[in-house]
Design an enzyme around this catalytic site. Structure first.
Site, PDB file in Angstrom:
ATOM      1  N   HIS A  47      26.670 -25.824 -35.514  1.00  0.00           N
ATOM      2  CA  HIS A  47      27.462 -24.937 -34.649  1.00  0.00           C
ATOM      3  C   HIS A  47      26.759 -24.727 -33.300  1.00  0.00           C
ATOM      4  CE1 HIS A  47      30.058 -21.605 -33.493  1.00  0.00           C
ATOM      5  NE2 HIS A  47      28.989 -20.867 -33.285  1.00  0.00           N
ATOM      6  N   LYS A  91      24.658  -8.077 -27.823  1.00  0.00           N
ATOM      7  CA  LYS A  91      25.801  -8.197 -28.739  1.00  0.00           C
ATOM      8  C   LYS A  91      26.315  -6.813 -29.146  1.00  0.00           C
ATOM      9  CE  LYS A  91      28.346 -10.455 -32.047  1.00  0.00           C
ATOM     10  NZ  LYS A  91      28.553 -11.614 -32.887  1.00  0.00           N
ATOM     11  N   ARG A 110      39.683  -4.681 -52.299  1.00  0.00           N
ATOM     12  CA  ARG A 110      40.131  -4.185 -50.984  1.00  0.00           C
ATOM     13  C   ARG A 110      38.989  -3.644 -50.136  1.00  0.00           C
ATOM     14  NH1 ARG A 110      44.484  -2.208 -54.199  1.00  0.00           N
ATOM     15  NH2 ARG A 110      46.291  -3.583 -53.973  1.00  0.00           N
ATOM     16  N   GLU A 146      37.991  -7.660 -30.165  1.00  0.00           N
ATOM     17  CA  GLU A 146      38.191  -8.730 -29.200  1.00  0.00           C
ATOM     18  C   GLU A 146      39.508  -8.615 -28.437  1.00  0.00           C
ATOM     19  OE1 GLU A 146      36.293 -12.414 -30.395  1.00  0.00           O
ATOM     20  OE2 GLU A 146      37.822 -13.536 -29.342  1.00  0.00           O
ATOM     21  N   ASN A 196      32.257 -16.024 -26.429  1.00  0.00           N
ATOM     22  CA  ASN A 196      32.637 -17.373 -26.861  1.00  0.00           C
ATOM     23  C   ASN A 196      32.383 -18.433 -25.805  1.00  0.00           C
ATOM     24  OD1 ASN A 196      33.577 -17.030 -29.554  1.00  0.00           O
ATOM     25  ND2 ASN A 196      35.286 -15.865 -28.726  1.00  0.00           N
ATOM     26  N   GLU A 227      22.796 -19.702 -28.875  1.00  0.00           N
ATOM     27  CA  GLU A 227      23.471 -18.395 -28.790  1.00  0.00           C
ATOM     28  C   GLU A 227      22.612 -17.394 -28.008  1.00  0.00           C
ATOM     29  OE1 GLU A 227      26.544 -18.263 -29.708  1.00  0.00           O
ATOM     30  OE2 GLU A 227      26.892 -19.399 -31.540  1.00  0.00           O
ATOM     31  N   HIS A 264      32.329 -22.075 -26.808  1.00  0.00           N
ATOM     32  CA  HIS A 264      32.859 -22.177 -28.168  1.00  0.00           C
ATOM     33  C   HIS A 264      34.208 -22.886 -28.240  1.00  0.00           C
ATOM     34  CE1 HIS A 264      29.603 -19.406 -28.911  1.00  0.00           C
ATOM     35  NE2 HIS A 264      29.912 -19.276 -30.184  1.00  0.00           N
ATOM     36  N   HIS A 281      33.974 -25.619 -30.800  1.00  0.00           N
ATOM     37  CA  HIS A 281      34.740 -25.695 -32.048  1.00  0.00           C
ATOM     38  C   HIS A 281      35.493 -27.020 -32.132  1.00  0.00           C
ATOM     39  CE1 HIS A 281      34.790 -21.026 -32.621  1.00  0.00           C
ATOM     40  NE2 HIS A 281      33.668 -21.580 -32.996  1.00  0.00           N
ATOM     41  N   LYS A 314      32.396  -9.945 -37.635  1.00  0.00           N
ATOM     42  CA  LYS A 314      33.333 -11.064 -37.832  1.00  0.00           C
ATOM     43  C   LYS A 314      32.954 -11.777 -39.119  1.00  0.00           C
ATOM     44  CE  LYS A 314      34.881 -12.302 -33.200  1.00  0.00           C
ATOM     45  NZ  LYS A 314      34.888 -13.358 -32.175  1.00  0.00           N
ATOM     46  N   ARG A 370      34.892  -8.928 -25.638  1.00  0.00           N
ATOM     47  CA  ARG A 370      34.208  -9.644 -26.723  1.00  0.00           C
ATOM     48  C   ARG A 370      34.469 -11.144 -26.664  1.00  0.00           C
ATOM     49  NH1 ARG A 370      33.189  -7.962 -33.059  1.00  0.00           N
ATOM     50  NH2 ARG A 370      32.031  -9.851 -33.539  1.00  0.00           N
TER      51      ARG A 370
HETATM   52  P1  NAD Z   1      23.764 -21.985 -41.818  1.00  0.00           P
HETATM   53  O1  NAD Z   1      24.155 -20.717 -42.435  1.00  0.00           O
HETATM   54  O2  NAD Z   1      24.412 -23.229 -42.309  1.00  0.00           O
HETATM   55  O3  NAD Z   1      22.179 -22.133 -41.943  1.00  0.00           O
HETATM   56  C1  NAD Z   1      21.565 -23.280 -41.412  1.00  0.00           C
HETATM   57  C2  NAD Z   1      20.676 -23.988 -42.468  1.00  0.00           C
HETATM   58  O4  NAD Z   1      19.453 -23.273 -42.590  1.00  0.00           O
HETATM   59  C3  NAD Z   1      21.269 -24.036 -43.843  1.00  0.00           C
HETATM   60  O5  NAD Z   1      20.910 -25.252 -44.454  1.00  0.00           O
HETATM   61  C4  NAD Z   1      20.585 -22.869 -44.544  1.00  0.00           C
HETATM   62  O6  NAD Z   1      20.547 -23.015 -45.941  1.00  0.00           O
HETATM   63  C5  NAD Z   1      19.211 -22.968 -43.952  1.00  0.00           C
HETATM   64  N1  NAD Z   1      18.426 -21.746 -43.940  1.00  0.00           N
HETATM   65  C6  NAD Z   1      18.840 -20.486 -43.730  1.00  0.00           C
HETATM   66  N2  NAD Z   1      17.799 -19.675 -43.607  1.00  0.00           N
HETATM   67  C7  NAD Z   1      16.693 -20.432 -43.752  1.00  0.00           C
HETATM   68  C8  NAD Z   1      15.316 -20.164 -43.716  1.00  0.00           C
HETATM   69  N3  NAD Z   1      14.842 -18.942 -43.405  1.00  0.00           N
HETATM   70  N4  NAD Z   1      14.441 -21.176 -43.928  1.00  0.00           N
HETATM   71  C9  NAD Z   1      14.900 -22.431 -44.161  1.00  0.00           C
HETATM   72  N5  NAD Z   1      16.194 -22.766 -44.190  1.00  0.00           N
HETATM   73  C10 NAD Z   1      17.083 -21.759 -43.973  1.00  0.00           C
HETATM   74  O7  NAD Z   1      23.993 -21.980 -40.237  1.00  0.00           O
HETATM   75  P2  NAD Z   1      23.827 -20.842 -39.126  1.00  0.00           P
HETATM   76  O8  NAD Z   1      23.514 -21.575 -37.890  1.00  0.00           O
HETATM   77  O9  NAD Z   1      22.974 -19.743 -39.573  1.00  0.00           O
HETATM   78  O10 NAD Z   1      25.305 -20.255 -39.007  1.00  0.00           O
HETATM   79  C11 NAD Z   1      26.383 -21.046 -38.582  1.00  0.00           C
HETATM   80  C12 NAD Z   1      27.659 -20.395 -39.035  1.00  0.00           C
HETATM   81  O11 NAD Z   1      27.745 -19.091 -38.446  1.00  0.00           O
HETATM   82  C13 NAD Z   1      28.905 -21.146 -38.620  1.00  0.00           C
HETATM   83  O12 NAD Z   1      29.779 -21.196 -39.713  1.00  0.00           O
HETATM   84  C14 NAD Z   1      29.504 -20.286 -37.507  1.00  0.00           C
HETATM   85  O13 NAD Z   1      30.891 -20.385 -37.436  1.00  0.00           O
HETATM   86  C15 NAD Z   1      29.068 -18.921 -37.942  1.00  0.00           C
HETATM   87  N6  NAD Z   1      29.006 -17.934 -36.860  1.00  0.00           N
HETATM   88  C16 NAD Z   1      29.589 -16.741 -37.066  1.00  0.00           C
HETATM   89  C17 NAD Z   1      29.537 -15.755 -36.100  1.00  0.00           C
HETATM   90  C18 NAD Z   1      30.103 -14.396 -36.366  1.00  0.00           C
HETATM   91  O14 NAD Z   1      30.174 -13.595 -35.432  1.00  0.00           O
HETATM   92  N7  NAD Z   1      30.482 -14.105 -37.588  1.00  0.00           N
HETATM   93  C19 NAD Z   1      28.873 -16.012 -34.883  1.00  0.00           C
HETATM   94  C20 NAD Z   1      28.279 -17.259 -34.694  1.00  0.00           C
HETATM   95  C21 NAD Z   1      28.353 -18.212 -35.695  1.00  0.00           C
HETATM   96  N1  GLY Z   2      30.184 -14.758 -32.043  1.00  0.00           N
HETATM   97  C1  GLY Z   2      31.203 -14.168 -31.268  1.00  0.00           C
HETATM   98  C2  GLY Z   2      31.576 -12.785 -31.690  1.00  0.00           C
HETATM   99  O1  GLY Z   2      30.987 -12.239 -32.570  1.00  0.00           O
HETATM  100  O2  GLY Z   2      32.492 -12.236 -31.159  1.00  0.00           O
END
Ligand code: NAD
Ligand code: GLY
Length: 361
Positions: A264, A226, A120, A236, A244, A184, A247, A251, A142, A240
């Site tokens: 992404h 942010k 939890r 949100e 997006n 972003e 997005h 998406h 998030k 917030r």
């Molecule tokens: P990712 O986590 O897939 O990383 C991209 C690639 O880079 C992967 O292959 C990873 O293994 C590699 N990698 C990571 N760090 C590295 C480094 N220092 N050197 C070499 N390779 C490295 O992708 P991302 O773009 O970081 O994240 C995308 C995800 O984030 C999506 O699922 C998206 O929905 C999510 N997201 C979430 C939020 C939120 O607020 N929680 C906001 C935006 C995006």
């Molecule tokens: N990436 C959008 C949010 O965190 O709200």
């Protein structure tokens, strides 16, 4: 070392930004509830940074349980989440054991959701290693996983206790991933920070060339934006949602092309162009503004043309967006550069026109 605070009253937390801070266990140790952590990372990041983090923590007397998952957006789903629970249980991780996410947004979202739900809720720390994660996903709480019917559909708001963003980790990031993160970064300029958009236009070559000082500034400025939005509207209820931009379309592109085909950030870039075109059709942006959006995305080596999924398919996929209210799709659009609005008042003809132009441009 730069320090920012995400102001959420008794759940406020610091964002540390600085080259080499991944190895500064002194930033982490005071935030641990017991000298034991589970570090969630993936098969790409583990060989690069897990050893350095583990050694730094062990030198401070902290026991480290490593949990390594496969790499890829396709693994951001319930089966991987369950393997995290298996590992946490097998290693008898307790309520005071901190979960640390070491990786990009996929690792951060998955590990964060595991931390939010295991026993939890256990303490959570983010160590983002992609630009996208350092400027966006690690900040704001998030967490979650994808569902076959929609992205990020299952999850929780769960704030970390600290974020440690080390720009030196970006040295190993593939070019395509660096560009995805820049989508972003550009977003903050477009939705609420016009001076930052100006700065980005002047410094995009340095950012693409991985100039450390330029990257550190862009990370700091993005996190300031942010943090301000999250502090004003954590769950949100309003502002917030403006984070997006691009997005809703993005998406749909990610799901429509199959998760992992478009990154992404790439989908957000093409989606941002569609949002700009739609804003133009509503009379808010001029042609020069739309060209300016296209130019900065192109300078960041991002796609400005969306895949042609067909109008009906876009509509169906966007109908699954989390911003849908009363069955109506709500879009984040640009009233002007530097000012975003959330609206459902979009005539179908304008949407058709924006999609037709954006998919063939
Ligand atoms: P990712 O986590 O897939 O990383 C991209 C690639 O880079 C992967 O292959 C990873 O293994 C590699 N990698 C990571 N760090 C590295 C480094 N220092 N050197 C070499 N390779 C490295 O992708 P991302 O773009 O970081 O994240 C995308 C995800 O984030 C999506 O699922 C998206 O929905 C999510 N997201 C979430 C939020 C939120 O607020 N929680 C906001 C935006 C995006
Ligand atoms: N990436 C959008 C949010 O965190 O709200």
């Amino acid at each position: 070392m730069d320090t920012l605070i995400v102001d959420l009253k008794d759940r406020s937390y610091p964002i540390y930004i600085g080259a080499g801070c991944l190895r500064e266990a002194s930033l982490l140790v005071p935030r641990l509830a017991q000298p034991r952590v589970a570090v969630v990372t993936n098969t790409t990041v583990a060989p690069l940074y897990l050893e350095a983090l583990t050694q730094a923590l062990q030198a401070q007397g902290v026991e480290v349980v490593p949990i390594v998952i496969p790499d890829g957006e396709v693994y951001k789903e319930w089966k991987t989440l369950n393997t995290l629970f298996d590992a946490l249980l097998e290693h008898r991780c307790e309520r005071k054991t901190t979960v640390i996410a070491l990786g990009g947004g996929v690792v951060g979202d998955l590990a964060g959701f595991a931390a939010a739900t295991y026993l939890r809720g256990v303490p959570f720390i983010q160590i983002p290693t992609t630009l996208l994660a350092q400027v966006d996903s690690s900040v704001g709480g998030k967490t979650g996983i994808n569902h076959p019917l929609g992205k990020n559909m299952i999850g929780a708001f769960y704030q970390p206790r600290a974020v440690i963003a080390d720009p030196a980790t970006l040295d190993t990031l593939p070019d395509r991933e660096l560009s995805a993160g820049l989508a972003e970064v550009i977003k903050y300029g477009l939705i609420r920070d016009l001076p930052f958009l100006d700065w980005l236009e002047q410094h995009m070559a340095a950012l693409v060339g991985r100039d450390h000082a330029a990257l550190a500034y862009a990370i700091r400025r993005s996190c300031e934006n942010k943090a301000a939005v999250v502090a004003a509207d954590e769950r949100e209820g309003g502002a917030r949602a403006l984070l997006n931009l691009g997005h809703t379309f993005g998406h749909a592109i990610e799901a429509g092309m199959g998760y992992g085909t478009w990154l992404h950030g790439e989908a957000v870039a093409a989606g941002t162009m569609l949002a700009a075109r739609l804003s133009q059709h509503l009379g808010w942006l001029g042609a020069a503004d739309v060209s300016r959006v296209a130019a900065i995305l192109s300078a960041a080596r991002l796609p400005v043309r969306a895949p042609d999924l067909g109008f009906e398919r876009y509509l169906a996929l966007m109908g699954l967006d989390k911003k849908v209210e009363g069955g109506r799709i709500r879009f984040v659009l640009l009233r002007r550069l530097g000012e975003a609005v959330l609206t459902a008042e979009v005539p179908e003809a304008a949407l058709r026109a924006a999609l037709a132009e954006g998919c063939r441009a």
